[in-house]
Design a protein around this motif. Structure first.
Motif, short mmCIF file in Angstrom:
data_model
loop_
_atom_site.label_atom_id
_atom_site.label_comp_id
_atom_site.label_asym_id
_atom_site.label_seq_id
_atom_site.Cartn_x
_atom_site.Cartn_y
_atom_site.Cartn_z
N ASP A 1 46.45 93.65 22.13
CA ASP A 1 47.40 92.89 22.94
C ASP A 1 46.75 91.70 23.63
OD1 ASP A 1 49.46 94.53 22.24
OD2 ASP A 1 49.43 95.72 24.08
N SER A 2 45.45 91.81 23.93
CA SER A 2 44.77 90.76 24.69
C SER A 2 43.97 89.79 23.83
CB SER A 2 43.84 91.41 25.73
OG SER A 2 42.86 92.21 25.10
N HIS A 3 44.01 89.97 22.51
CA HIS A 3 43.28 89.07 21.62
C HIS A 3 44.21 88.51 20.55
CE1 HIS A 3 39.90 91.17 23.47
NE2 HIS A 3 39.11 90.22 23.01
N SER A 4 43.96 87.27 20.20
CA SER A 4 44.77 86.61 19.18
C SER A 4 44.54 87.25 17.81
CB SER A 4 44.41 85.12 19.13
OG SER A 4 44.87 84.53 17.95
N THR A 5 45.63 87.51 17.10
CA THR A 5 45.52 88.08 15.75
C THR A 5 44.75 87.15 14.82
OG1 THR A 5 47.63 89.21 16.05
CG2 THR A 5 46.83 88.98 13.79
N GLY A 6 45.09 85.86 14.89
CA GLY A 6 44.40 84.89 14.03
C GLY A 6 42.92 84.82 14.28
N GLU A 7 42.52 84.98 15.55
CA GLU A 7 41.10 84.96 15.90
C GLU A 7 40.38 86.13 15.24
OE1 GLU A 7 37.42 84.25 17.97
OE2 GLU A 7 39.14 82.99 17.44
#
Length: 590
Positions: free
Chosen positions: A119-125
């Motif tokens: 939830d706290s990190h970008s999926t693309g990243e």
């Protein structure tokens, strides 16, 4: 700061060696073949020099010797070509094997990440680290290290051969050439941070692309194409700037080292020719001079290549650091992982003084007490953001409580195997999730060994069978990511079919029929009612008409249960639920 970057690079390289250990035989053979091929390559100039000396002078051409030398050169070249091919095969197996292992480990780690991390990190990243960064670091680090070893062996080999020919001229080469290394080292210190920044921006770009493709309809519906394009252009411009700076500084190395190498070649040619003329070929023959010129070129060439390899290694290490950050992300220890996976569930749920917040400065649920008896149908209602879904997240252990405890049949859920706990619940969410594959595979997601008869029966119970039959290949129809061209209602029917098939001990329905037309919804509600019979069920609903028959209705506001009771009891209280219910069914006179 520079010392910290160097230490970080060394640590990253040591971590890489852990993955290389599996392929140590491949690596050893690669180095051996490289050393032999370099030695043979360095031996060729000696043979060429001997052939030249055998052809110098009128009526002094030794054709037999020249023929022998040419055959030796041919054999040396063929062996070198074979060893080079074998080295490439070994390197490719190592590279792609390491890529496979790292991606497997990274993906396995992602599977263990708590929901809070996702939830706290970008999926693309995350995707960027697993794909682009892994590719760049594995290729750059492994191939770069091999080239680095080749360069070192070449430098040592040519140095030995040159010393045997002319120590004095060799001294000139040795004195001038190391300047290339100083240039490479100077630039490498400044390129590491630039390449790391390039990787970070690339991750941001991947994240935006992933987000915008997934939300294309929403972007188009709100006419935000221009704004999204501007966001992309800004990130793209930043990536261009970071890439240009990184490449600019790294590319300075090549022309500088080439200039130094050309200077070395010119000095060798000058002093060698003077020596040859002054001694009449006694100290240095024409053939020996030609060999020496070839060695001086081969000696300086690795410095040029090593400077490029150093730059490549800096980029690889920057990417590797981001990948290892993902793999080494700490995961809170969960003692329940060792608990038995086979549990019997009656369905009693108890919340005891539970407090929780996503952000420590914004409390959400405070001192919640709740008891649900086995087989009870519990509805959770309230305004948006009141904590309804949070309650479900805590129950499923997507998040753990900050204080208090949640118990299942008298046992703290933290002591129950997490997989066993979650498998005892069947969930149908408002946000549907379908994977790429057949309709049959998607329905059987929670019960892979289900028979065709069971799958069809579940689809019929969910009223999905009729539209599935109309698809081109029925249950064998392949749908794309997120359901492809299926309507939102059809996707939700498939998700309901999935739960109907698995028949868990407890149910969670979060706006499960929100995308389905009223006529089918009535039928599905009846199917749900039959399935919920004897099963503890939690129903999150905004449409209060769907939860009138619940055994218990929890009314939440600002993270607290402010009212609870049956539909009739809550209406009689004429409190918050009364106002909420009437607001949905009030009408405006025309």
């Amino acid at each position: 700061m520079k010392k910290q970057k160097t230490t970080s690079s060394v640590k990253t390289f040591i971590k890489f060696l852990r993955y290389l250990k599996v392929y140590r035989l491949h690596f050893a053979l690669s180095l051996l073949f490289t050393a032999v091929s370099v030695a043979l390559t360095l031996y060729v100039p000696v043979l060429v020099g001997q052939a030249i000396d055998a052809a110098v002078g009128v009526d002094k051409v030794d054709f037999h010797r020249i023929q022998t030398i040419l055959i030796t050169i041919l054999v040396s070249v063929l062996i070198t070509a074979l060893l080079t091919w074998l080295t490439n095969v070994l390197n490719n197996r190592m590279t792609y094997g390491i890529v496979q292992n790292i991606r497997r480990e990274a993906f396995a780690k992602i599977q263990r990440f708590p929901v809070s991390y996702i939830d706290s990190h970008s999926t693309g990243e995350i995707v960027s680290r697993m794909t682009t960064d892994v590719d760049q670091f594995s290729d750059g680090l492994l191939m770069g290290f091999t080239q680095f070893f080749t360069g070192i062996v070449t430098i040592l080999g040519t140095l030995i051969f040159m010393l045997t020919i002319s120590p004095s001229i060799t001294a000139i080469v040795v004195i001038v050439t190391p300047a290339s290394l100083f240039v490479a080292a100077f630039i490498a210190k400044r390129t590491y941070s630039l390449f790391k920044r390039q990787s970070e921006i690339r991750g941001e770009q991947t994240s935006l692309i992933d987000e915008m493709i997934g939300s294309h309809k929403t972007v188009a519906a709100f006419g935000q194409e221009k704004e999204v394009q501007e966001r992309f252009d800004k990130i793209n411009t930043d990536l261009q700037g970071a890439s240009l700076r990184a490449i600019f500084y790294s590319s300075i190395t090549n022309p500088v080292t080439r200039f130094l190498n050309s200077t070395v070649y010119a000095l060798v040619a000058l002093f060698g020719a003077l020596t040859c003329i002054s001694t009449g070929g006694a100290a240095l023959s024409v053939g020996m001079l030609s060999s020496f010129l070839a060695y001086s070129t081969q000696y300086t060439k690795p410095f040029n290549e090593i400077s490029g390899v150093v730059t490549e290694l800096q980029n690889a290490l920057a990417c590797a650091e981001r990948v290892f950050e993902l793999i080494e992300e700490p995961i809170p220890e969960d003692l329940s992982d060792s608990a038995p996976t086979d549990i019997k569930v009656a369905g009693r749920i108890d919340f005891a003084d539970v407090s929780f917040s996503y952000s420590k400065d914004r409390p959400l649920i405070k001192h919640l007490d709740l008891s649900v008896t086995p087989g009870q149908k519990v509805a959770i209602v309230g305004p948006t953001g009141c904590g309804k879904t949070t309650l479900i997240n805590l129950l499923m252990r997507f998040y753990d409580v900050d204080a208090g405890s949640i118990s299942l049949d008298g046992q703290n859920i933290k002591d129950i195997n997490k997989s066993a706990l979650r498998s005892s619940f069947g969930m149908v969410l408002q946000d549907t999730w379908l994977s790429e594959g057949t309709i049959r595979d998607n329905i059987a997601f929670g019960k892979p060994n289900a028979t065709d008869e069971e799958i069809i029966a579940a689809a019929k119970a969910a009223h999905a069978h009729s539209f599935i039959r109309r698809l081109p290949k029925g249950y064998d129809t392949v749908i794309g990511e997120s359901g492809g061209a299926l309507s939102q209602g059809q996707k939700q029917l498939l998700c309901i079919s999935r739960v109907m098939l698995s028949l868990p001990e407890m149910l969670i329905l979060d706006e499960a029929t929100s995308s389905i037309d009223t006529r089918i919804e009535i039928r599905i509600q009846k199917a749900f009612a039959a399935m919920m019979e004897g099963r503890t069920s939690f129903i999150v609903a905004h449409r209060l008409s769907t939860i009138k028959g619940s055994d218990l209705i929890l009314v939440m506001k600002d993270g607290n249960v402010i009212e609870k009771g049956t539909h009739e009891e809550l209406l009689e209280k004429r409190g918050f639920y009364f106002d909420l219910y009437n607001s949905q069914f009030s009408h405006i006179d025309s």
